[in-house]
Every structure is written in structure tokens, then in C-alpha cells.
Scaffold this motif. Structure first.
Motif, PDB file in Angstrom:
ATOM      1  N   GLY A 171       0.776  -1.232   0.000  1.00 54.97           N
ATOM      2  CA  GLY A 171       0.000   0.000   0.000  1.00 54.97           C
ATOM      3  C   GLY A 171       0.803   1.275   0.000  1.00 54.97           C
ATOM      4  N   VAL A 172       0.169   2.333   0.464  1.00 55.17           N
ATOM      5  CA  VAL A 172       0.670   3.691   0.290  1.00 55.17           C
ATOM      6  C   VAL A 172       1.964   3.933   1.068  1.00 55.17           C
ATOM      7  CG1 VAL A 172       0.179   6.138   0.622  1.00 55.17           C
ATOM      8  CG2 VAL A 172      -1.640   4.588  -0.136  1.00 55.17           C
ATOM      9  N   LEU A 173       2.984   4.321   0.332  1.00 56.07           N
ATOM     10  CA  LEU A 173       4.263   4.749   0.895  1.00 56.07           C
ATOM     11  C   LEU A 173       4.641   6.054   0.204  1.00 56.07           C
ATOM     12  CD1 LEU A 173       6.679   4.000   2.785  1.00 56.07           C
ATOM     13  CD2 LEU A 173       7.776   3.012   0.753  1.00 56.07           C
ATOM     14  N   LEU A 174       4.839   7.108   0.989  1.00 59.49           N
ATOM     15  CA  LEU A 174       5.164   8.419   0.417  1.00 59.49           C
ATOM     16  C   LEU A 174       6.669   8.598   0.318  1.00 59.49           C
ATOM     17  CD1 LEU A 174       2.615  10.713   2.325  1.00 59.49           C
ATOM     18  CD2 LEU A 174       2.314   9.491   0.157  1.00 59.49           C
ATOM     19  N   LEU A 175       7.118   9.008  -0.874  1.00 54.10           N
ATOM     20  CA  LEU A 175       8.530   9.289  -1.106  1.00 54.10           C
ATOM     21  C   LEU A 175       8.713  10.761  -1.432  1.00 54.10           C
ATOM     22  CD1 LEU A 175       9.683   6.354  -3.447  1.00 54.10           C
ATOM     23  CD2 LEU A 175       9.564   6.393  -0.945  1.00 54.10           C
ATOM     24  N   GLY A 176       9.767  11.349  -0.886  1.00 56.36           N
ATOM     25  CA  GLY A 176      10.168  12.688  -1.269  1.00 56.36           C
ATOM     26  C   GLY A 176      11.383  12.594  -2.175  1.00 56.36           C
ATOM     27  N   VAL A 177      11.370  13.356  -3.257  1.00 54.49           N
ATOM     28  CA  VAL A 177      12.474  13.354  -4.216  1.00 54.49           C
ATOM     29  C   VAL A 177      13.060  14.757  -4.289  1.00 54.49           C
ATOM     30  CG1 VAL A 177      13.161  12.899  -6.610  1.00 54.49           C
ATOM     31  CG2 VAL A 177      11.348  11.530  -5.549  1.00 54.49           C
ATOM     32  N   GLY A 178      14.398  14.844  -4.301  1.00 57.13           N
ATOM     33  CA  GLY A 178      15.044  16.152  -4.389  1.00 57.13           C
ATOM     34  C   GLY A 178      14.743  17.017  -3.174  1.00 57.13           C
ATOM     35  N   VAL A 225      -2.577   7.723   3.472  1.00 54.34           N
ATOM     36  CA  VAL A 225      -1.774   8.525   4.406  1.00 54.34           C
ATOM     37  C   VAL A 225      -2.274   9.949   4.241  1.00 54.34           C
ATOM     38  CG1 VAL A 225       0.517   9.379   5.011  1.00 54.34           C
ATOM     39  CG2 VAL A 225       0.235   7.023   4.217  1.00 54.34           C
ATOM     40  N   GLY A 226      -2.985  10.446   5.249  1.00 51.33           N
ATOM     41  CA  GLY A 226      -3.643  11.732   5.084  1.00 51.33           C
ATOM     42  C   GLY A 226      -4.599  11.663   3.907  1.00 51.33           C
ATOM     43  N   SER A 227      -4.500  12.631   3.001  1.00 50.97           N
ATOM     44  CA  SER A 227      -5.385  12.650   1.825  1.00 50.97           C
ATOM     45  C   SER A 227      -4.817  11.864   0.647  1.00 50.97           C
ATOM     46  CB  SER A 227      -5.631  14.098   1.389  1.00 50.97           C
ATOM     47  OG  SER A 227      -4.439  14.679   0.881  1.00 50.97           O
ATOM     48  N   PHE A 228      -3.642  11.275   0.813  1.00 49.14           N
ATOM     49  CA  PHE A 228      -3.000  10.527  -0.272  1.00 49.14           C
ATOM     50  C   PHE A 228      -3.484   9.073  -0.221  1.00 49.14           C
ATOM     51  CE2 PHE A 228      -0.171  14.005   0.904  1.00 49.14           C
ATOM     52  CZ  PHE A 228      -0.013  14.634  -0.326  1.00 49.14           C
ATOM     53  N   THR A 229      -4.250   8.679  -1.218  1.00 48.45           N
ATOM     54  CA  THR A 229      -4.921   7.389  -1.183  1.00 48.45           C
ATOM     55  C   THR A 229      -4.326   6.381  -2.157  1.00 48.45           C
ATOM     56  OG1 THR A 229      -6.543   7.983  -2.872  1.00 48.45           O
ATOM     57  CG2 THR A 229      -7.063   8.578  -0.588  1.00 48.45           C
ATOM     58  N   ILE A 230      -4.739   5.145  -1.978  1.00 50.19           N
ATOM     59  CA  ILE A 230      -4.245   4.066  -2.824  1.00 50.19           C
ATOM     60  C   ILE A 230      -4.650   4.267  -4.282  1.00 50.19           C
ATOM     61  CG2 ILE A 230      -6.235   2.515  -2.549  1.00 50.19           C
ATOM     62  CD1 ILE A 230      -2.496   1.525  -2.347  1.00 50.19           C
ATOM     63  N   GLU A 231      -5.736   4.995  -4.519  1.00 43.38           N
ATOM     64  CA  GLU A 231      -6.199   5.220  -5.892  1.00 43.38           C
ATOM     65  C   GLU A 231      -5.189   6.021  -6.712  1.00 43.38           C
ATOM     66  OE1 GLU A 231      -9.406   3.734  -3.641  1.00 43.38           O
ATOM     67  OE2 GLU A 231      -8.213   5.532  -3.227  1.00 43.38           O
ATOM     68  N   GLU A 232      -4.405   6.869  -6.064  1.00 43.80           N
ATOM     69  CA  GLU A 232      -3.416   7.648  -6.813  1.00 43.80           C
ATOM     70  C   GLU A 232      -2.005   7.082  -6.683  1.00 43.80           C
ATOM     71  OE1 GLU A 232      -2.893  11.728  -5.192  1.00 43.80           O
ATOM     72  OE2 GLU A 232      -3.993  10.994  -3.447  1.00 43.80           O
ATOM     73  N   ALA A 233      -1.870   5.955  -5.993  1.00 46.96           N
ATOM     74  CA  ALA A 233      -0.560   5.334  -5.837  1.00 46.96           C
ATOM     75  C   ALA A 233      -0.148   4.600  -7.105  1.00 46.96           C
ATOM     76  CB  ALA A 233      -0.581   4.377  -4.653  1.00 46.96           C
ATOM     77  N   ARG A 234       1.143   4.531  -7.327  1.00 44.98           N
ATOM     78  CA  ARG A 234       1.701   3.889  -8.518  1.00 44.98           C
ATOM     79  C   ARG A 234       2.824   2.921  -8.125  1.00 44.98           C
ATOM     80  NH1 ARG A 234      -2.195   6.036  -9.827  1.00 44.98           N
ATOM     81  NH2 ARG A 234      -2.597   7.569 -11.472  1.00 44.98           N
ATOM     82  N   PRO A 235       3.102   1.929  -8.962  1.00 39.22           N
ATOM     83  CA  PRO A 235       4.251   1.051  -8.698  1.00 39.22           C
ATOM     84  C   PRO A 235       5.548   1.862  -8.732  1.00 39.22           C
ATOM     85  CG  PRO A 235       2.811   0.133 -10.396  1.00 39.22           C
ATOM     86  CD  PRO A 235       2.366   1.541 -10.179  1.00 39.22           C
ATOM     87  N   VAL A 236       6.536   1.409  -7.985  1.00 38.18           N
ATOM     88  CA  VAL A 236       7.792   2.163  -7.913  1.00 38.18           C
ATOM     89  C   VAL A 236       8.520   2.187  -9.260  1.00 38.18           C
ATOM     90  CG1 VAL A 236       9.191   0.190  -7.170  1.00 38.18           C
ATOM     91  CG2 VAL A 236       9.877   2.519  -6.530  1.00 38.18           C
TER      92      VAL A 236
END
Length: 288
Positions: free
Chosen positions: A46-53, A201-212
Motif C-alpha cells: 500500500g501507500v508509501l510516500l517518497l520525497g524526491v530532491g 496517508v492523510g489525503s494521499f490514497t491508494i487510488e493515486e498510488a503507482r508502482p515504484v
């Protein structure tokens, strides 16, 4: 090459550690400047948030966001890890437990509760992470910590086998595996968790998640969409960019913050937080 900046919402696969996902994303984006917010166990998806840069500097504001999970509570068997990855440590005959009893037991874990972190967690005790000690067969005393369970629902998947779907909305730092084990104990036996999936995670849902392997980079501004936003003019933008402490009314800061401060073009300039009464200070300033 120019480093990408932004947030990535990943749908983590089972078998990957959060660090594995970060390592893969570094290759995808061509930069080592990638970090994650809110670790997921290897077996969980499921949802894992990554920060880039530059967005890695915003991850500290994403970690406290509330989480939503779905999974399965399996009654009758306790495990060493409180989930299906561990060894069975105790077995109970819970064949007479009814769905109503399970729902009733679960209701006692709603709201503000105290929860003991599992030994397989990443919390440090005496300078060492609990899961490292657990691998060495060492168990230590852990202090219970306050967490909040906003919503908790259980429904039978196969009641005769003691399998129930569990849906949890909770504060950051809540261990769903501990909830499952505690519900089992409250029913006079034991239980464990399996098939855990973080759906938000907060408002970030599985519907907008993508494979790495095929991520979508969201903007720096989107990364802070769960926080109040303020817009400042060109003159104040310069002061914000210099990291000045400001009067609360200068950025029309309402509530307790933090606040995402945006320039006239909508670009993210900084994140401000409360300072002294009537004053706000920069927690992070984003170079533009």
C-alpha cells in the motif's frame, strides 16, 4: 542532469522493505536524494510516500499524517511478530466466538488508547532498534505510548475459521498488528494480523498510488496539501526566502500550523510554524 523535486505516492509490493523502494526510486529518478515517510513492514502493501530532491525536506510533515489500513484479523493463533510472518507461539480454540463478540471487543480500542509497541518495530530502546534485538532473541520492556484509533470496524470473512476483515483509521504511530493481537486477547484467546494494506496517508490514497517502477512525480506544493496554505506578496516573499521570523498576522496564519507559504506564482517558499505568542518562524525554507 537536473534533479527532480516532488512527492511520489507508491503502492508498495509485498516483500519489499521501505528502504528497497527508496533504492529503486533512486535509480528511477537518477538521484540519491530520495527518502520515505512512514515505514511499511515488508509483508505489508500500500501507500508509501517518497520525497524526491528538495521534497525530502518536507517528509517530516508527512510522517504525522493519519493513516488508514485494511487487513485480516485471524483468531486462534498468536505469533512471535503479531502477524503472519512470525512463528506460531500459542494456539487457542476460539470456535465459539461470534462476530458480535468480535465487534464488541474491537469497540474497546476506539479513541485514545495506550499501546505497547511490538518487539519487531523500529523504535529504539537503549540506542538499538527493537527489531534488531528481536532477531537476537532478546525481549525488553517497552513503555506504552498514546495513540488514537479514529475508526475501527471488523466484519467476518470466514467466521468459522476465525478470519475477520479489519479496517482502521488511526493516528501516526499506531500498530495495527498490536490492535489485532489485543482484540484476540480481549476475546479470551489470541490472534494475529495478515494481509495488511495501507490505503491512505492523510489525503494521499491508494487510488493515486503507482508502482515504484512507473511513479508519478507530484509537485512540491501538492506534497503539503493537507496543511493550511497562505499566499504572500513579492515583498513578503523575499523575507520568507531569507528565513525571517514574522508576526502571525503578516502571513494571516490561522490555527496552530504548520503553514505552507506560497509565493505570488503559487510556488512553495517555506513551511512556517508557531514561535512565540503572535510570531511564526520558518521550519523549512525551500531554495527557489
Amino acid at each position: 542532469m537536473t534533479t527532480a523535486d516532488g512527492l511520489v505516492v507508491i503502492d508498495k509490493e509485498a516483500g519489499w522493505t521501505s528502504h528497497d523502494v527508496v533504492a529503486k526510486a533512486r535509480g528511477v529518478f537518477g538521484t540519491r536524494k530520495v527518502g520515505h515517510s512512514g515505514t511499511l513492514d515488508p509483508d505489508a502493501t500500500g501507500v508509501l510516500l517518497l520525497g524526491v530532491g528538495r521534497a525530502t525536506r518536507l517528509l517530516r510533515f508527512l510522517t504525522p499524517l493519519p493513516k488508514r489500513y485494511v487487513g485480516e484479523l485471524v483468531l486462534g493463533a498468536e505469533t512471535s511478530t503479531l502477524d503472519a510472518s512470525g512463528e506460531v507461539t500459542a494456539v487457542h480454540d476460539m470456535s465459539d466466538v461470534t462476530p458480535h463478540q468480535v465487534s464488541e471487543a474491537a469497540s474497546h480500542f476506539l479513541g485514545d488508547i495506550m499501546q505497547v509497541p511490538p518487539m519487531v518495530s523500529a523504535i529504539k530502546v537503549g540506542g538499538r532498534r527493537l527489531h534488531e534485538l528481536a532477531r537476537e532473541g532478546i525481549e525488553v520492556e517497552r513503555e506504552a505510548r498514546p495513540v488514537t484509533v479514529h475508526e475501527l470496524a471488523v466484519a467476518p470473512v470466514d467466521a468459522s475459521a476465525g478470519v475477520y476483515r479489519i479496517e482502521v483509521s488511526c493516528s501516526s504511530g499506531t500498530y495495527v498488528r498490536s490492535l489485532a493481537a489485543d482484540i484476540g486477547s480481549a476475546l479470551g484467546g489470541g490472534g494475529h494480523l495478515r494481509a495488511l494494506r495501507r490505503v491512505a496517508v492523510g489525503s494521499f490514497t491508494i487510488e493515486e498510488a503507482r508502482p515504484v517502477v512507473s511513479p508519478e512525480l507530484l509537485s512540491m506544493e501538492t506534497a503539503l496539501r493537507d496543511y493550511p496554505s497562505v499566499l504572500v506578496d513579492a515583498d513578503l516573499s523575499r523575507r520568507v526566502a531569507n528565513g525571517q521570523v514574522l508576526a502571525s498576522e503578516e502571513i494571516t496564519a490561522e490555527g496552530n500550523g504548520p503553514w505552507a507559504v506560497h509565493g505570488v506564482k503559487g510556488q512553495l517558499l517555506a513551511v512556517y510554524e508557531t514561535h512565540k505568542p503572535g510570531m511564526v518562524k520558518p521550519a523549512v525554507v525551500i531554495p527557489n
